[in-house]
Design a protein around this motif. Structure first.
Motif, PDB file in Angstrom:
ATOM      1  N   THR A  13       0.730  -1.295  -0.036  1.00 35.29           N
ATOM      2  CA  THR A  13       0.038   0.008  -0.125  1.00 35.29           C
ATOM      3  C   THR A  13       0.880   1.302  -0.006  1.00 35.29           C
ATOM      4  O   THR A  13       0.194   2.405   0.061  1.00 35.29           O
ATOM      5  CB  THR A  13      -0.840   0.058   0.971  1.00 35.29           C
ATOM      6  OG1 THR A  13      -0.094  -0.110   2.427  1.00 35.29           O
ATOM      7  CG2 THR A  13      -1.939  -1.115   1.276  1.00 35.29           C
ATOM      8  N   HIS A  48     -11.483  -0.041   9.282  1.00 35.44           N
ATOM      9  CA  HIS A  48     -10.378  -0.368  10.163  1.00 35.44           C
ATOM     10  C   HIS A  48     -10.121   0.780  11.227  1.00 35.44           C
ATOM     11  O   HIS A  48     -10.305   2.116  11.090  1.00 35.44           O
ATOM     12  CB  HIS A  48      -9.127  -0.270   9.473  1.00 35.44           C
ATOM     13  CG  HIS A  48      -8.952  -1.373   8.362  1.00 35.44           C
ATOM     14  ND1 HIS A  48      -8.014  -1.559   7.467  1.00 35.44           N
ATOM     15  CD2 HIS A  48      -9.858  -2.419   7.951  1.00 35.44           C
ATOM     16  CE1 HIS A  48      -8.180  -2.592   6.542  1.00 35.44           C
ATOM     17  NE2 HIS A  48      -9.440  -2.880   6.781  1.00 35.44           N
ATOM     18  N   THR A  77      -4.730  -8.094   5.059  1.00 38.65           N
ATOM     19  CA  THR A  77      -5.956  -7.344   5.254  1.00 38.65           C
ATOM     20  C   THR A  77      -6.870  -7.570   4.144  1.00 38.65           C
ATOM     21  O   THR A  77      -8.035  -7.503   4.234  1.00 38.65           O
ATOM     22  CB  THR A  77      -5.741  -6.086   5.585  1.00 38.65           C
ATOM     23  OG1 THR A  77      -5.057  -5.391   4.036  1.00 38.65           O
ATOM     24  CG2 THR A  77      -5.040  -5.471   6.704  1.00 38.65           C
ATOM     25  N   ARG A 107      -0.217  -5.776  11.376  1.00 36.22           N
ATOM     26  CA  ARG A 107       0.486  -4.661  10.887  1.00 36.22           C
ATOM     27  C   ARG A 107       1.163  -3.704  11.843  1.00 36.22           C
ATOM     28  O   ARG A 107       0.271  -3.405  12.917  1.00 36.22           O
ATOM     29  CB  ARG A 107      -0.319  -3.760   9.845  1.00 36.22           C
ATOM     30  CG  ARG A 107       0.284  -2.753   9.303  1.00 36.22           C
ATOM     31  CD  ARG A 107      -0.287  -1.580   8.325  1.00 36.22           C
ATOM     32  NE  ARG A 107      -1.045  -2.482   7.242  1.00 36.22           N
ATOM     33  CZ  ARG A 107      -1.729  -2.154   6.274  1.00 36.22           C
ATOM     34  NH1 ARG A 107      -1.846  -0.789   6.267  1.00 36.22           N
ATOM     35  NH2 ARG A 107      -1.981  -2.735   5.327  1.00 36.22           N
ATOM     36  N   GLY A 154     -11.653  -5.101  -1.317  1.00 44.92           N
ATOM     37  CA  GLY A 154     -10.670  -4.120  -0.663  1.00 44.92           C
ATOM     38  C   GLY A 154      -9.948  -4.883   0.564  1.00 44.92           C
ATOM     39  O   GLY A 154      -9.875  -5.895   0.421  1.00 44.92           O
ATOM     40  N   GLN A 155      -9.629  -3.821   1.476  1.00 43.77           N
ATOM     41  CA  GLN A 155      -8.736  -4.186   2.748  1.00 43.77           C
ATOM     42  C   GLN A 155      -9.668  -5.103   3.683  1.00 43.77           C
ATOM     43  O   GLN A 155     -10.658  -4.709   3.513  1.00 43.77           O
ATOM     44  CB  GLN A 155      -8.207  -3.173   3.306  1.00 43.77           C
ATOM     45  CG  GLN A 155      -7.335  -2.406   2.428  1.00 43.77           C
ATOM     46  CD  GLN A 155      -5.842  -2.210   3.003  1.00 43.77           C
ATOM     47  OE1 GLN A 155      -5.403  -3.070   3.842  1.00 43.77           O
ATOM     48  NE2 GLN A 155      -5.241  -1.194   2.749  1.00 43.77           N
TER      49      GLN A 155
END
Lengths: 563, 65
Positions: free
Chosen positions: A76, A201, A263, A273, B64-65
């Motif tokens: 990322t 998140h 993730t 992480r 996605g994540q």
């Protein structure tokens, strides 16, 4: 500190072309972000995300994943991705500012200089901007993502999370006004019901002294069972909704591992992480990826507040044995079982052979933590702060009422509010659980448009409890929190939009006209750069050049010196 | 308003007070209905996608994540 600590929420929104469901989501996401960057921010924003400090492959267990063995979706920190499909111009050239030489200079926490990159054509779409409220707004994979600024309390987390909803909504409205651009709808949920999931998140800064094994041991039963009070509800069971029926959590069926770095695949209950974006010798950042995107403000508030106060307990170093005894025999299976058990009455197998329901497990957590907060207050002679007391009282009350009178919790508990209207429609119209009208209701629940969103209708009808004043939310769209480094970041962007070329959580890169080099101001301590710390300094300088001269010429005022 | 709500129905469904065509609703869910829910459902009928089946089928996201 109890519920108070540095925290924040990242939300990937679902995106759909109105009347054109096949439209490219990566392109639409970039268009949404670009519309806001160009039209939604006073003076526009040219500040781009700076990838220099990113290290997404660092693992809390003490090693780093080799880049070559990482799944591409884990990388990322590469500014050239994600790119819009097709022949769209490049994006995210932002990070290119990081390329220059660095030479330490100045006195203020190590302001450094960078070579200014050669002028580049302005890309037609931008993938990554920093907002005047301190948030990061960008395209992640095929979704627009809003990463809230750092805040210090669950109520502020709600304020800047709600501000994010407004940023997304306004982006779509601005985009729709541009000729030739698509009309898009945005959804604050976590799955399409067809196998895809995208995340919400939570991030918590945690004292480095807490062993990571403690986090795994004590957070796992908590995270597995907390959806009973903060799940957003979902129609369909299984990742693709293979079975008809309702469940408590959006995200639970996508949990496939107990602990891990991933993730985007094999998603773990405990994500490892370890990128603290702060002094790594003092802090770790706990990255919680199993939570649902919540529309209910109370759900967000309690999700953050209860998790934070549990982390406070771990930081005290003495965890009562009752919590150790809650280890689950099969945490991943339990995560699915909790979400599927609408009666809240099915027991889970514990590692020690006992069986307890999710509510019984939550009861142990709330009682142990309430006792510890009480003992701490007695020892120190200071009462818990208002939010800590409120979070504990609400948590305990809900755990009791969810067992005794769940229907009474629909104003506070999102999955029950959604179930209330889904079940109402189902019985009124005699529909099977897999009827498309019920599925549409579930999806439209989180549609951000007030004229289309079902949650929005519930809120307008005062069928759900609200915690934050709409005026506070309005202010949080354009103003940062005042008690974290987000204040310096957001205010710098708000006051000097033309003089900042890039920023990230750890630094701001100024591009002051007339200066030979870019100047990078580190913001490595999340508790510095607050209004108390730099408010007067910012007020004293009308332009960025004068601010930078002051920053590099004099030592900063000490945090303790107050005004 | 009421007439429009019915017009927007994708396929008219029998009301619970009609002759029940299938198995009766469970006791728990029946008792959950109240005046507030009925009023909310009227509002939801107004905004729910008119072609629910097409909308739901077209709601496809990338992971996605």
């Amino acid at each position: 500190m109890t519920v108070r600590r540095i925290m924040g929420i990242e939300t990937e929104y679902g995106i759909l072309g109105i009347g054109n469901p096949g439209a490219n989501p990566m392109l639409m996401s970039a268009q949404v972000v670009t519309a806001y960057a160009n039209e939604g921010i006073h003076g526009g924003s040219r500040a781009r995300w700076d990838y220099q400090d990113e290290d997404p492959l660092r693992d809390a267990r003490g090693w780093s994943l080799d880049r070559s063995s990482a799944h591409p979706s884990q990388l990322t920190d590469n500014p050239s991705r994600p790119a819009p499909d097709g022949d769209g111009p490049g994006n995210g050239s932002a990070g290119s500012a990081a390329g220059g030489d660095e030479a330490t200079g100045g006195n203020w926490g190590g302001v450094t200089q960078r070579r200014r990159p050669a002028p580049q054509p302005e890309p037609a779409t931008v993938a990554n901007v920093i907002l005047p409220n301190g948030a990061r707004y960008y395209v992640d994979h095929a979704h627009p993502e809003y990463s809230s600024p750092e805040v210090t309390s669950p109520l502020d987390a709600v304020r800047w999370d709600r501000a994010g909803e407004e940023v997304l909504l306004r982006s779509a409205r601005l985009l729709a006004q541009i000729p030739g651009m698509p009309q898009v709808a945005l959804y604050k949920n976590n799955t399409d019901g067809k196998g895809a999931s995208y995340g919400t998140h939570e991030n918590y800064l945690v004292g480095r002294e807490v062993p990571f094994d403690d986090i795994i041991d004590y957070l796992t039963p908590f995270l597995v069972t907390r959806p009973v009070f903060c799940g957003a509800g979902r129609l369909g069971r299984g990742q693709r909704g293979e079975q008809a029926g309702y469940q408590i959590s959006q995200r639970a069926d996508f949990i496939e591992a107990e602990v891990g770095l991933e993730t985007t695949l094999r998603r773990p209950i405990i994500n490892t992480r370890d990128e603290p974006h702060a002094d790594a010798t003092r802090y770790r950042r706990l990255h919680v990826i199993v939570g649902d995107a919540n529309m209910h403000e109370v759900s967000t508030y309690l999700k953050l507040g209860t998790t934070s106060v549990l982390l406070w307990l771990l930081e005290q170093g003495q965890v009562p044995l009752e919590l150790s005894a809650l280890r689950l025999a099969d945490p991943v299976g339990a995560a699915h079982a909790v979400s599927h058990d609408l009666t809240l009455g099915s027991p889970l197998d514990l590692a020690d052979g006992r069986r307890m329901t999710a509510l019984q497990i939550q009861r142990v957590y709330v009682d142990v933590i309430t006792a510890a907060v009480g003992a701490h207050a007695e020892r120190t002679g200071t009462a818990p702060d208002t939010q800590t007391a409120d979070v504990l009282a609400r948590w305990s009350d809900l755990v009791t009422r969810l067992a005794d009178a769940p229907a009474s919790c629909a104003r506070e508990v999102e999955w029950l509010a959604k179930l209330r209207v889904l079940d109402g429609m189902r019985t009124r119209d005699d529909l099977p659980w897999d009827h498309p009208r019920l599925a549409a209701l579930d999806l439209q629940w989180s549609d951000l448009r007030p004229e289309r969103g079902i949650y929005a209708k519930m809120a307008a009808a005062r069928a759900v409890e609200r915690l934050v004043d709409p005026a506070d939310v309005e202010r949080a769209i354009t103003h940062p929190p005042e008690d974290t480094r987000a204040y310096f970041r957001g205010e710098a962007i708000r006051r000097f939009p033309d003089a900042i070329s890039a920023a990230n959580w750890d630094a701001i890169v100024f591009d002051v006209p007339g200066q030979a080099h870019l100047q990078r101001v580190p913001t490595s301590d999340p508790l510095r750069g607050t209004r108390r710390h730099v408010g007067d300094l910012l007020d004293a300088h009308a332009d960025a050049g004068s601010l930078l001269r002051a920053l590099t010429a004099v030592p900063p005022p000490a945090e303790e010196s107050g005004t | 308003m009421a007439a429009r709500q019915y017009d927007q129905r994708n396929t008219p469904e029998p009301r619970p007070d009609d002759e029940p065509a299938g198995p009766p609703p469970t006791a728990g869910s029946a008792s959950a209905r109240d005046a507030e829910v009925d009023s909310l459902l009227d509002e939801i009928d107004d905004v729910l996608e008119t072609n629910a089946e097409t909308f739901v089928r077209g709601f496809v996201q990338k992971g996605g994540q």
